[in-house]
Scaffold this motif. Structure first.
Motif, mmCIF file in Angstrom:
data_model
loop_
_atom_site.group_PDB
_atom_site.id
_atom_site.type_symbol
_atom_site.label_atom_id
_atom_site.label_comp_id
_atom_site.label_asym_id
_atom_site.label_seq_id
_atom_site.Cartn_x
_atom_site.Cartn_y
_atom_site.Cartn_z
ATOM 1 N N VAL A 75 0.866 -1.230 -0.100
ATOM 2 C CA VAL A 75 0.032 0.040 -0.173
ATOM 3 C C VAL A 75 0.950 1.103 0.002
ATOM 4 O O VAL A 75 0.530 2.244 -0.653
ATOM 5 C CB VAL A 75 -0.932 0.059 1.249
ATOM 6 N N ILE A 76 1.946 1.275 0.906
ATOM 7 C CA ILE A 76 2.803 2.358 0.940
ATOM 8 C C ILE A 76 3.434 2.652 -0.319
ATOM 9 O O ILE A 76 3.695 3.731 -0.794
ATOM 10 C CB ILE A 76 3.614 2.327 2.077
ATOM 11 N N LEU A 77 3.932 1.511 -1.026
ATOM 12 C CA LEU A 77 4.697 1.568 -2.225
ATOM 13 C C LEU A 77 4.011 2.334 -3.260
ATOM 14 O O LEU A 77 4.334 3.365 -4.076
ATOM 15 C CB LEU A 77 5.481 0.308 -2.792
ATOM 16 N N VAL A 78 2.489 2.079 -3.392
ATOM 17 C CA VAL A 78 1.606 2.518 -4.364
ATOM 18 C C VAL A 78 1.255 3.934 -4.085
ATOM 19 O O VAL A 78 1.400 5.020 -4.711
ATOM 20 C CB VAL A 78 0.328 1.684 -4.679
ATOM 21 N N ALA A 84 2.919 0.853 -9.833
ATOM 22 C CA ALA A 84 1.979 0.107 -10.183
ATOM 23 C C ALA A 84 1.523 -0.957 -8.979
ATOM 24 O O ALA A 84 2.444 -1.444 -8.556
ATOM 25 C CB ALA A 84 2.319 -0.712 -11.602
ATOM 26 N N SER A 85 0.438 -1.130 -8.889
ATOM 27 C CA SER A 85 0.042 -2.278 -7.698
ATOM 28 C C SER A 85 0.295 -3.471 -8.011
ATOM 29 O O SER A 85 0.993 -4.018 -6.853
ATOM 30 C CB SER A 85 -1.572 -2.054 -7.831
ATOM 31 N N LEU A 86 0.399 -4.160 -9.130
ATOM 32 C CA LEU A 86 0.999 -5.409 -9.320
ATOM 33 C C LEU A 86 2.593 -5.526 -8.765
ATOM 34 O O LEU A 86 2.907 -6.450 -8.239
ATOM 35 C CB LEU A 86 0.890 -5.706 -10.849
ATOM 36 N N ALA A 87 3.122 -4.563 -9.297
ATOM 37 C CA ALA A 87 4.939 -4.277 -9.018
ATOM 38 C C ALA A 87 4.962 -4.079 -7.411
ATOM 39 O O ALA A 87 5.759 -4.932 -6.841
ATOM 40 C CB ALA A 87 5.266 -3.189 -9.488
ATOM 41 N N ALA A 88 3.973 -3.424 -6.709
ATOM 42 C CA ALA A 88 3.952 -3.178 -5.426
ATOM 43 C C ALA A 88 3.836 -4.330 -4.606
ATOM 44 O O ALA A 88 4.430 -4.781 -3.667
ATOM 45 C CB ALA A 88 3.019 -2.169 -5.009
ATOM 46 N N THR A 147 -7.302 1.710 1.873
ATOM 47 C CA THR A 147 -6.482 1.216 0.699
ATOM 48 C C THR A 147 -7.467 1.320 -0.585
ATOM 49 O O THR A 147 -6.847 1.155 -1.411
ATOM 50 C CB THR A 147 -6.184 -0.235 0.982
ATOM 51 N N ARG A 148 -8.539 1.724 -0.447
ATOM 52 C CA ARG A 148 -9.186 1.891 -1.850
ATOM 53 C C ARG A 148 -8.578 2.994 -2.767
ATOM 54 O O ARG A 148 -8.241 3.935 -2.544
ATOM 55 C CB ARG A 148 -10.759 2.528 -1.369
ATOM 56 N N GLY A 149 -8.310 2.271 -4.021
ATOM 57 C CA GLY A 149 -7.855 3.177 -4.979
ATOM 58 C C GLY A 149 -6.325 2.956 -4.898
ATOM 59 O O GLY A 149 -5.678 3.557 -5.816
ATOM 60 N N LEU A 150 -5.666 2.216 -4.105
ATOM 61 C CA LEU A 150 -4.097 1.841 -4.000
ATOM 62 C C LEU A 150 -3.824 0.536 -4.450
ATOM 63 O O LEU A 150 -2.855 0.326 -4.217
ATOM 64 C CB LEU A 150 -4.034 2.134 -2.233
ATOM 65 N N GLY A 151 -4.788 -0.083 -4.736
ATOM 66 C CA GLY A 151 -4.660 -1.535 -5.294
ATOM 67 C C GLY A 151 -5.130 -1.938 -6.426
ATOM 68 O O GLY A 151 -5.328 -1.119 -7.383
ATOM 69 N N ASP A 229 -5.701 -4.960 -0.056
ATOM 70 C CA ASP A 229 -6.807 -4.525 -1.404
ATOM 71 C C ASP A 229 -8.073 -4.671 -1.154
ATOM 72 O O ASP A 229 -8.955 -3.954 -1.197
ATOM 73 C CB ASP A 229 -5.981 -5.205 -2.587
ATOM 74 N N LEU A 230 -8.345 -6.076 -0.873
ATOM 75 C CA LEU A 230 -9.895 -6.446 -0.635
ATOM 76 C C LEU A 230 -10.715 -5.831 0.358
ATOM 77 O O LEU A 230 -11.797 -5.994 0.270
ATOM 78 C CB LEU A 230 -9.977 -8.157 -1.026
ATOM 79 N N ASN A 231 -9.791 -5.643 1.551
ATOM 80 C CA ASN A 231 -10.634 -5.406 2.651
ATOM 81 C C ASN A 231 -10.867 -3.672 2.641
ATOM 82 O O ASN A 231 -11.625 -3.213 3.426
ATOM 83 C CB ASN A 231 -9.720 -5.666 3.858
ATOM 84 N N GLY A 232 -10.095 -3.106 1.864
ATOM 85 C CA GLY A 232 -10.458 -1.620 1.617
ATOM 86 C C GLY A 232 -9.883 -0.896 2.859
ATOM 87 O O GLY A 232 -9.777 0.155 2.895
ATOM 88 N N PHE A 233 -9.260 -1.544 3.595
ATOM 89 C CA PHE A 233 -8.648 -0.808 5.071
ATOM 90 C C PHE A 233 -7.688 -1.703 5.672
ATOM 91 O O PHE A 233 -8.031 -2.836 5.678
ATOM 92 C CB PHE A 233 -9.860 -0.553 5.917
ATOM 93 N N ILE A 234 -6.623 -1.101 6.170
ATOM 94 C CA ILE A 234 -5.569 -1.977 6.887
ATOM 95 C C ILE A 234 -5.538 -1.170 8.395
ATOM 96 O O ILE A 234 -5.169 0.222 8.239
ATOM 97 C CB ILE A 234 -4.223 -2.311 6.475
ATOM 98 N N SER A 235 -5.100 -1.673 9.384
ATOM 99 C CA SER A 235 -4.850 -1.406 10.487
ATOM 100 C C SER A 235 -3.923 -2.191 11.153
ATOM 101 O O SER A 235 -3.912 -3.478 11.008
ATOM 102 C CB SER A 235 -5.741 -0.748 11.503
ATOM 103 N N PRO A 236 -3.044 -2.097 12.392
ATOM 104 C CA PRO A 236 -2.410 -2.939 13.009
ATOM 105 C C PRO A 236 -3.007 -3.969 13.363
ATOM 106 O O PRO A 236 -2.665 -5.228 13.491
ATOM 107 C CB PRO A 236 -1.640 -2.235 14.054
#
Lengths: 339, 254
Positions: A75-78, A84-88, A147-151, A229-236
């Motif tokens: 996520v941070i790389l994107v 590109a999300s695949l590369a990330a 993460t929406r839009g980042l994957g 990506d699929l969850n739309g959100f990440i946290s610790p």
């Protein structure tokens, strides 16, 4: 080794076919699709953990931490480097593999026992958790990252998410099957029983353990990134030990360690139990505990081995527990997974 | 292949310390191809430590180990095993849930420098099981065998890797005289039929002295005598250090 590849592939194909049909039944319900997809996420983690703990005696209690590495890094790389999300996702997978391989190499070189590896990797998990909380500029701390839009947009397409995860899981099962159909399978069987005897037999125990740890960690990192990506959100907390490692451990033990389908059956059972106890509200944890205790009492070795031996009693051809008949036994296990 | 005069094993000046204890002190010894060499000495003399150093389980503090004239000092055990060293442990560990046949196949698959094909692997497994007379037990899990049978499986596992040098550690403790006789006959057959040199640690003195052509005596980690059994048994240093006044008693008890 003399088992034809078609028969080796049969249980993997059977599982793939059954699970591919799931959206036909529940595809209309986003909620049920989400449960099914999360089941696949758990199954992938359990496949990796089976290779780590079941086959190479490496109690890696940092599955969640490796998954968070995959998730956050991709996520941070994107977000920050506009990759590109695949590369990330690819880079995040490689990073997780390198981390897991490094942890394994240090553990083997320093001669850590199984429990000590558990303690060290649990400490790694806590460190990673606190880093994710503390590096606010990068991770937003407790708040997490949307993460929406980042994957690859898996969060907006439940069907696509399901099939991507299914493809990853089936590929990991196929890789597992191939591994244990080759001479490497004999090496892994031997070293999981006794590492000194394996070494004296000419097996490079260090190389096998590190390679398995790197491979399993790659799978965990990849799935961790797809989950972000699929969850739309990440946290610790979505990658915390209690959210990832404990369910993985329970699912694998329930399904059956050192079996092809144990991780999948275990993940399915775990998800099912999770849903069944949901209506109990406050009593969820209690109901959950009682169910787990009952399952452990009835299926101490795990469901898949119990079913295999039950079927084996009725079908003499399935009885011999040698590795050459393993393929047939796994087919027997496949009918269980299909239910 | 090695020249005929080249020893299959040559240890030069091996020293091994565990903390303050010197387990091996400047040990130098050679094993010729196809030789059957006994390694004896009182408890704690360093016999098993020496075998561990040779097979790579333990790294010497100084000295060199050569196989067929090539140095293997400090190589990991799996690499030494692949160069033709088979190690049979005093207390067999093996792989408890694998069957006898699967265990021996592990030795055949990974114990030799060549990567044998399926047919060749099967043949090596058969030969090894035949030699230790465990063919009819092949489908049993190793965990169910008794200690002596486990030792034989371990021996078969080592033999399946086509070793040039076999390190045997106390194959016979706890056996009755008839079993001991069968065991010594087995070692002779291994040497004759398989052409392997054997370095053999044993407490059962009768069996060693009556079987080997050369014996090496370790005491407090140092080689104090070596030569033909009859000569070594009379060596004053050996009599004093190891056999003592109770040599005759030890012989009878053994």
């Amino acid at each position: 080794m003399s088992v034809p590849w078609t028969r080796q592939a049969a249980p993997v194909v059977a599982v793939a076919a059954v699970l591919a049909a799931v959206p036909l039944g529940v595809g209309d319900s986003p909620y049920q699709m989400r449960i099914a997809t999360l089941m696949l996420v758990l199954a992938c983690y359990a496949v990796a953990f089976n290779l780590l703990f079941g086959h190479t005696n490496q109690l890696f209690l940092c599955v969640g931490a490796l998954a968070s590495l995959g998730g956050y890094l991709s996520v941070i790389l994107v977000r920050d480097l506009k990759l590109a999300s695949l590369a990330a996702v690819g880079l995040a997978t490689v990073a997780a593999a390198a981390t897991g391989g490094f942890l394994s190499y240090v553990s083997v070189r320093r001669g850590f026992g199984v429990l000590f590896v558990g303690i060290v990797t649990l400490a790694v998990s806590l460190i990673v958790h606190n880093l994710l909380l503390g590096l606010r500029d990068l991770t937003n701390g407790e708040t997490g990252i949307v993460t929406r839009g980042l994957g690859m947009g898996l969060g907006d397409h439940p069907l696509k998410a399901y099939y991507v995860l299914l493809a990853v899981m089936v590929a990991s099962l196929a890789a597992y099957r191939w591994l244990f159909g080759s001479r490497h399978g004999a090496a892994l069987h031997a070293l999981s029983e006794d590492e000194v005897s394996a070494e004296l037999s000419g097996i490079d125990v260090t190389r096998y353990k590190v390679a398995c740890a790197a491979g399993a960690s790659a799978l965990v990192g990849l799935v961790g990134a797809l989950y972000a990506d699929l969850n739309g959100f990440i946290s610790p907390s979505v990658y915390a030990v209690g959210h990832v490692d404990i369910p993985v451990l329970v699912a694998l033990l329930l399904g059956g360690m050192r079996t092809l389908l144990g991780p999948v059956v275990g993940a399915a059972l775990f998800s099912l139990v999770d849903e069944l106890v949901r209506p109990f509200g406050q009593l969820t944890v209690l109901a959950y505990g009682v169910l787990l205790v009952a399952l452990f009492l009835l299926f101490r070795q795990g469901v898949v081995p119990v079913v295999q031996s039950a079927l084996g009693r009725r079908v003499p051809a399935l009885r011999a527990p040698s590795s050459r008949t393993a393929a047939k036994e796994e087919v027997a296990g496949g009918t269980e997974a299909g239910r | 292949m090695s020249r005929p005069s080249e020893p299959v094993l040559r240890c030069r000046g091996i020293t091994k310390r565990f903390g303050g204890v010197v387990a091996l002190r400047d040990v130098t010894l050679e094993v010729e191809p196809k030789a059957l060499v006994g390694l004896i000495g009182p408890n704690g003399a360093g016999k098993s430590t020496l075998l561990n150093v040779v097979c790579g389980l333990s790294r010497p503090d100084s000295g060199t180990v050569e196989l067929d004239g090539r140095p293997v000092t400090g190589l990991p055990a799996h690499a030494v095993a692949r160069r033709g060293v088979g190690r049979v442990l005093q207390i067999p560990r093996l792989f408890p849930s694998l069957t006898v046949e699967e265990t021996v196949r592990v030795g055949a698959l990974f114990g030799s420098p060549d990567s044998p094909g399926p047919a060749q692997t099967a043949r090596r497994v058969d030969e090894a099981l035949e030699l230790v007379e465990l063919r009819d037990r092949r489908t049993e899990p190793v965990g169910r065998l008794n200690t002596q049978e486990k030792r034989l499986v371990d021996l078969a596992r080592a033999l399946a890797g086509q070793p040039k040098l076999l390190l045997v550690d106390e194959l016979m403790s706890g056996l009755n005289p008839v079993e001991i006789q069968r065991c010594t006959a087995l070692l002779r057959r291994v040497r004759e039929e398989r052409g392997a040199a054997i370095l053999w640690v044993e407490h059962v003195m009768d069996a060693v002295l009556g079987t080997v052509e050369r014996v090496v005596v370790l005491d407090h980690g140092a080689v104090i005598a070596q030569g033909p059994p009859a000569q070594v048994a009379k060596d004053p240093a050996v009599v004093e250090a190891y056999l003592g006044v109770d040599f005759h008693a030890a012989e009878v008890a053994g």
